[in-house]
Design an enzyme around this catalytic site. Structure first.
Site, PDB file in Angstrom:
ATOM      1  N   HIS A  52     105.654  24.409 -10.942  1.00 16.93           N
ATOM      2  CA  HIS A  52     105.466  25.096 -10.116  1.00 16.93           C
ATOM      3  C   HIS A  52     104.777  24.381  -8.975  1.00 16.93           C
ATOM      4  O   HIS A  52     104.266  24.534  -7.753  1.00 16.93           O
ATOM      5  CB  HIS A  52     103.736  25.454 -11.122  1.00 16.93           C
ATOM      6  CG  HIS A  52     102.704  26.516  -9.888  1.00 16.93           C
ATOM      7  ND1 HIS A  52     103.758  27.468  -9.500  1.00 16.93           N
ATOM      8  CD2 HIS A  52     102.127  26.318  -8.941  1.00 16.93           C
ATOM      9  CE1 HIS A  52     102.392  28.267  -9.424  1.00 16.93           C
ATOM     10  NE2 HIS A  52     101.222  26.824  -8.573  1.00 16.93           N
ATOM     11  N   SER A  97     102.630  33.372  -5.912  1.00 13.58           N
ATOM     12  CA  SER A  97     102.298  33.778  -6.281  1.00 13.58           C
ATOM     13  C   SER A  97     101.213  33.811  -7.604  1.00 13.58           C
ATOM     14  O   SER A  97     100.370  32.574  -7.392  1.00 13.58           O
ATOM     15  CB  SER A  97     103.709  33.800  -7.748  1.00 13.58           C
ATOM     16  OG  SER A  97     103.229  33.065  -8.362  1.00 13.58           O
ATOM     17  N   HIS A  98     100.609  34.329  -8.364  1.00 13.22           N
ATOM     18  CA  HIS A  98      99.715  34.490  -9.233  1.00 13.22           C
ATOM     19  C   HIS A  98      99.921  35.127 -10.608  1.00 13.22           C
ATOM     20  O   HIS A  98      98.810  36.285 -10.877  1.00 13.22           O
ATOM     21  CB  HIS A  98      98.377  35.042  -9.009  1.00 13.22           C
ATOM     22  CG  HIS A  98      97.188  33.195  -9.568  1.00 13.22           C
ATOM     23  ND1 HIS A  98      96.246  33.226  -9.183  1.00 13.22           N
ATOM     24  CD2 HIS A  98      97.970  32.258  -8.832  1.00 13.22           C
ATOM     25  CE1 HIS A  98      95.416  32.462  -9.471  1.00 13.22           C
ATOM     26  NE2 HIS A  98      96.135  31.405  -9.408  1.00 13.22           N
ATOM     27  N   ARG A 119      93.075  30.746   1.480  1.00 13.62           N
ATOM     28  CA  ARG A 119      92.718  29.262   1.613  1.00 13.62           C
ATOM     29  C   ARG A 119      93.469  28.055   2.086  1.00 13.62           C
ATOM     30  O   ARG A 119      93.736  27.350   3.312  1.00 13.62           O
ATOM     31  CB  ARG A 119      92.483  28.441   0.425  1.00 13.62           C
ATOM     32  CG  ARG A 119      90.984  28.678  -0.145  1.00 13.62           C
ATOM     33  CD  ARG A 119      90.115  27.634  -1.241  1.00 13.62           C
ATOM     34  NE  ARG A 119      90.711  27.244  -2.148  1.00 13.62           N
ATOM     35  CZ  ARG A 119      91.316  28.533  -3.438  1.00 13.62           C
ATOM     36  NH1 ARG A 119      90.227  29.308  -2.916  1.00 13.62           N
ATOM     37  NH2 ARG A 119      92.188  27.757  -4.576  1.00 13.62           N
ATOM     38  N   ASP A 120      95.039  28.671   2.099  1.00  7.04           N
ATOM     39  CA  ASP A 120      96.830  28.459   2.568  1.00  7.04           C
ATOM     40  C   ASP A 120      96.597  28.287   3.560  1.00  7.04           C
ATOM     41  O   ASP A 120      96.738  27.472   4.837  1.00  7.04           O
ATOM     42  CB  ASP A 120      97.831  28.312   1.399  1.00  7.04           C
ATOM     43  CG  ASP A 120      97.721  27.961   0.423  1.00  7.04           C
ATOM     44  OD1 ASP A 120      97.418  26.537   0.148  1.00  7.04           O
ATOM     45  OD2 ASP A 120      98.757  28.475  -0.361  1.00  7.04           O
ATOM     46  N   GLN A 243      91.042  30.785 -13.567  1.00  2.00           N
ATOM     47  CA  GLN A 243      90.795  30.019 -13.181  1.00  2.00           C
ATOM     48  C   GLN A 243      89.525  32.018 -12.336  1.00  2.00           C
ATOM     49  O   GLN A 243      89.844  32.967 -13.078  1.00  2.00           O
ATOM     50  CB  GLN A 243      91.034  29.600 -11.353  1.00  2.00           C
ATOM     51  CG  GLN A 243      92.168  28.734 -11.757  1.00  2.00           C
ATOM     52  CD  GLN A 243      93.056  29.779 -11.777  1.00  2.00           C
ATOM     53  OE1 GLN A 243      93.265  30.650 -12.013  1.00  2.00           O
ATOM     54  NE2 GLN A 243      94.519  28.710 -10.688  1.00  2.00           N
ATOM     55  N   SER A 316      89.483  24.879 -10.632  1.00  2.00           N
ATOM     56  CA  SER A 316      87.745  25.777  -9.822  1.00  2.00           C
ATOM     57  C   SER A 316      88.257  25.688  -8.698  1.00  2.00           C
ATOM     58  O   SER A 316      88.893  25.241  -7.606  1.00  2.00           O
ATOM     59  CB  SER A 316      87.161  24.572 -10.223  1.00  2.00           C
ATOM     60  OG  SER A 316      86.227  24.960 -11.527  1.00  2.00           O
ATOM     61  N   ASN A 531     106.739  30.366  -2.101  1.00  2.00           N
ATOM     62  CA  ASN A 531     106.572  30.224  -3.961  1.00  2.00           C
ATOM     63  C   ASN A 531     107.509  30.094  -4.309  1.00  2.00           C
ATOM     64  O   ASN A 531     108.459  30.794  -3.885  1.00  2.00           O
ATOM     65  CB  ASN A 531     105.615  30.360  -4.318  1.00  2.00           C
ATOM     66  CG  ASN A 531     104.825  30.120  -4.920  1.00  2.00           C
ATOM     67  OD1 ASN A 531     104.606  31.761  -5.662  1.00  2.00           O
ATOM     68  ND2 ASN A 531     104.738  29.432  -5.915  1.00  2.00           N
ATOM     69  N   SER A 533     107.769  30.704  -8.831  1.00  2.00           N
ATOM     70  CA  SER A 533     107.489  31.280 -10.316  1.00  2.00           C
ATOM     71  C   SER A 533     108.632  32.008 -10.625  1.00  2.00           C
ATOM     72  O   SER A 533     109.041  32.691 -12.003  1.00  2.00           O
ATOM     73  CB  SER A 533     106.627  32.621  -9.896  1.00  2.00           C
ATOM     74  OG  SER A 533     105.885  32.698 -11.111  1.00  2.00           O
TER      75      SER A 533
END
Length: 730
Positions: A52, A97-98, A119-120, A243, A316, A531, A533
């Site tokens: 990752h 991705s998440h 945030r990115d 998270q 976190s 990204n 994944s």
């Protein structure tokens, strides 16, 4: 030497495996540091060397993608990509991705995916203006699908709505290959001034390293490593690695960060995303050619007695790391105090190539910093080319009317309003085109300009023919932007694949990257962020290759927007040639349950020419609506235009092909255009000068969708469209 404690377990072969490392990689670690690693050091290497974070299986091929262009300010390698949109402004965007977290804990997995991608964007100094999500779920009948759909959609809406960013588009699909591994790909874009961009590379020796935002807890410890592994029957044990997000804290963090950036205090800044404090500190130091010392007792924690291992690997949410101009410390701290967020100097930059971690005076890790990123393994994994699929030549035995109602009423092609109506798509008051069209459009606040956003991929095509499938994903994104009137600018990719250690899966990845690269180059849509994944597998069964393409386009004015809804009495023109390709089509897959044949070929020269002529026709005031032809061919595209325009259509076939084949073929590079009747001849003549095929194939109006002598009430088509997702979500 770092200090170990008796409570830390011995590093065994099983421990190494659980950290996502193999024996050869562990031996390389020993050689690099000339000793056995401590428990904390093992965790740090695990975080930085997992798939990752290090892209160790894909980096070799990612380097082949086109990343440059006159419009590109910043390509891959930063928190997000940046593209110039003129007038001293730029758009900052990325897709990420998440997947694994969302399958384990759908609400928080999807919510924190939204938080991370936002945030990115604002880490680089951009205020977010748009979000999208590309979602892939298992079969509608699978026992987990309904739970996953509800959890993921609620998580996306719960976080994005509270944060306050409009969700303007995306896509949702259902397929059995995602039964054990759903995909949640999150996209965000923001606006910044070109002279106010912030990067992550640090500079200056002895500069304070500052922790910003929320407190650190034990949630998400080992999350990046978990995201780089397949699922098996131990999946429930991974739940603590997901998270927990707080969108209201994220909103305060954004406002504080953007305010901080105006003070001149920021040397460099980095989001704490995957691998948390470890990855953010290492990346900042590595990019700046400096070392970093961290004193962990100064890290704000919300749980007692956290170990160095836990603090370094915690994921976190709502946290940032900054290198500060020391003379601005008081000013910077005042900003974060005002927003009731933590601000703590937790370390400093050093000249040595060293990553030194201390806790209460004890050294917990002492590593060469560059080895954590620069020495990460880079594999040229064995791969085999996907076998060439045989052409599909049969014509299904079904009437056009039956086919249309079955297709538009299937979960994959029915209205997704149940999903996007749970998202706020009008917050900030600049959304010009909402979800449900070819692309979402958002006004650039305070200007005449607007930005268009879309995401696209057809996993069936990629599975049958990775190269053509990769090309098609980019080409469809290009068409969606052009059909909305936008000039395509650039792309971000989210490459979702199975286990790259399997040569067939690695071959899919290689093929798709080749196709994506070829299309991005031909269509002048460079990849500026993205990204990867991998290991999206459960019990050895992988997903369909799903290289999602997010794309951004620019409109000089909202007057350039092309809408999908035609006017009554408009003529219908097909732009592009229908050859009758049914291999891997939606008709076969979603009506007959057959995924056979080859993917359609993509002619990139024709794609570019067709897109340019669509935009040109609109600037001349000749067309009233446009829609790209993709899944479901002419019939599905025309029906979608009818529903949007609240009018029927009579389609007159101009081809000798069997009606079902002509209406549902998925040949590429095609659009449906609507225009006033007195402009049809001029449009066809103008298109002919560009050496592109075009035909007048019908007209809009009335209350029926007329296909091959069948008159289907528009109300029946609309009912099928609006009810197709009901059984999945009720």
């Amino acid at each position: 030497m770092p200090t170990e404690t008796a409570a830390e377990p011995a590093i065994t072969t099983e421990i190494i495996r659980k950290h996502g490392l193999n024996q050869a990689e562990f031996q390389l670690i020993r050689e690099l540091i000339d000793r056995e690693p401590t428990w904390t050091e093992l965790g740090i290497f695990s975080a930085m060397w997992n798939e990752h974070c290090s892209y160790k299986s894909s980096k070799l091929w990612l380097k082949t993608l086109p990343v440059d262009g006159q419009q590109v300010i910043c390509g891959p390698g930063e928190n997000a990509g940046i593209v110039d949109i003129g007038d001293g402004q730029c758009v900052v965007f990325k897709m990420e991705s998440h997947n694994h977290p969302s399958y384990i804990e759908p609400y928080q997995g999807a919510a924190t995916g939204v938080g991370g991608i936002l945030r990115d964007v604002f880490t680089m100094g951009a205020r977010p203006i748009a979000a999208m999500n590309a979602l892939s779920f298992g079969e509608p009948s699978h026992p987990k699908t309904r739970q996953l759909v509800h959890g993921v959609v609620e998580g996306i809406g719960g976080y994005g709505n509270c944060f306050g960013v409009p969700n303007v588009g995306g896509e949702t699909r259902f397929h059995k290959s995602y039964n054990g591994n759903c995909l949640v790909n999150a996209f965000a874009a923001g606006l910044a001034n070109t002279d106010e961009i912030f990067y992550s590379a640090t500079s200056g020796v002895g500069m304070p390293v500052v922790y910003l935002g929320a407190k650190t807890g034990r949630d998400g410890v080992g999350g990046a490593t978990m995201a780089s592994a397949e699922f098996d029957d131990t999946i429930e044990e991974k739940r603590p690695t997901v998270q927990v997000g707080d969108p209201f804290t994220e909103k305060r963090l954004m406002e504080a960060t953007l305010e901080l950036m105006q003070t001149g205090a920021v040397i460099s800044i980095q989001d704490m995303g995957a691998a948390g404090l470890t990855c953010s500190a290492v990346e900042m130091g590595d990019k700046g050619g400096l070392g970093v010392i961290l004193d962990l007792e100064k890290v704000p924690c919300r749980e007692k007695h956290m170990t160095a291992y836990e603090m370094m690997l915690s994921e976190s949410q709502e946290r940032m790391l900054m290198v500060l101009r020391p003379e601005k410390e008081a000013v910077a701290k005042a900003v974060f105090d005002k927003w009731d967020l933590d601000f703590a100097i937790v370390g400093e930059t050093i000249a040595e190539d060293r990553f030194l971690i201390r806790l209460n005076g004890e050294i917990k890790a002492d590593l060469p910093l560059k080895a954590l990123s620069g020495e990460a393994p880079e594999y040229d994994r064995p791969w085999v080319e996907t076998p060439k699929a045989e052409a599909y030549t049969e014509v299904p035995d079904i009437s056009p009317a039956e086919a249309l109602l079955a297709l538009i009423g299937s979960p994959n092609h029915a209205s997704k309003a149940w999903i996007w109506e749970q998202y706020d798509h009008m917050v900030l008051a600049d959304t010009a085109i909402r979800p449900g069209s070819d692309a979402g459009v958002v006004r650039v606040h305070g200007t005449e300009k607007a930005l268009a956003f879309t995401s696209d991929v057809n996993p069936r095509y990629c599975f049958a023919n990775p190269i053509e499938g990769g090309k098609q994903a980019v080409a469809e994104a290009y068409r969606n932007l052009c059909a909305t009137g936008a000039k395509p600018l650039a792309t971000t990719d989210n490459l979702n694949f199975g286990n790259p250690e399997k040569p067939a899966i690695m071959g899919q990845l290689v093929g798709c990257i080749k196709g994506i690269g070829e299309a991005c180059l031909a269509l002048d849509m460079p990849i500026v962020s993205g990204n990867v994944s991998l290991y999206n597998e459960t019990d050895g069964t992988g997903i369909h290759p799903t290289p999602t393409i997010g794309a951004v386009g620019l409109l000089a004015s909202l007057d350039e927007v092309i809408r999908i809804a035609p006017n009554w009495s408009d003529d219908l023109i097909e732009l592009g040639k229908t050859e009758g390709h049914l291999g891997q089509s939606a008709l076969l897959a979603d009506v007959f349950g057959k995924e056979i044949g080859d993917a359609p070929k993509v002619d990139l020269v024709q794609e570019r020419a067709a897109g340019e002529i669509v935009r040109h026709l609109h600037t001349l005031g000749l067309i009233t609506a446009a829609h790209d032809i993709s899944d479901g061919g002419i019939a599905l595209a025309a029906a979608e235009m009818c529903i949007a325009g609240k009018c029927g259509v009579i389609i007159q076939q101009t081809s000798p092909l069997p009606p079902v084949q002509w209406l549902f073929a998925e040949d590429q590079g095609r659009y449906l255009l609507a225009c006033q009747k007195d402009k049809t001849a001029g449009i066809l003549a103008l298109i002919a000068t560009a050496d592109i095929h075009a035909e007048h194939i019908g007209s809009f109006g009335g209350g029926f969708v007329a296909l091959a002598d069948a008159f289907i009430p528009l109300a029946a088509v609309k009912d099928a469209f609006e009810g197709g997702l009901r059984d999945v979500v009720k």
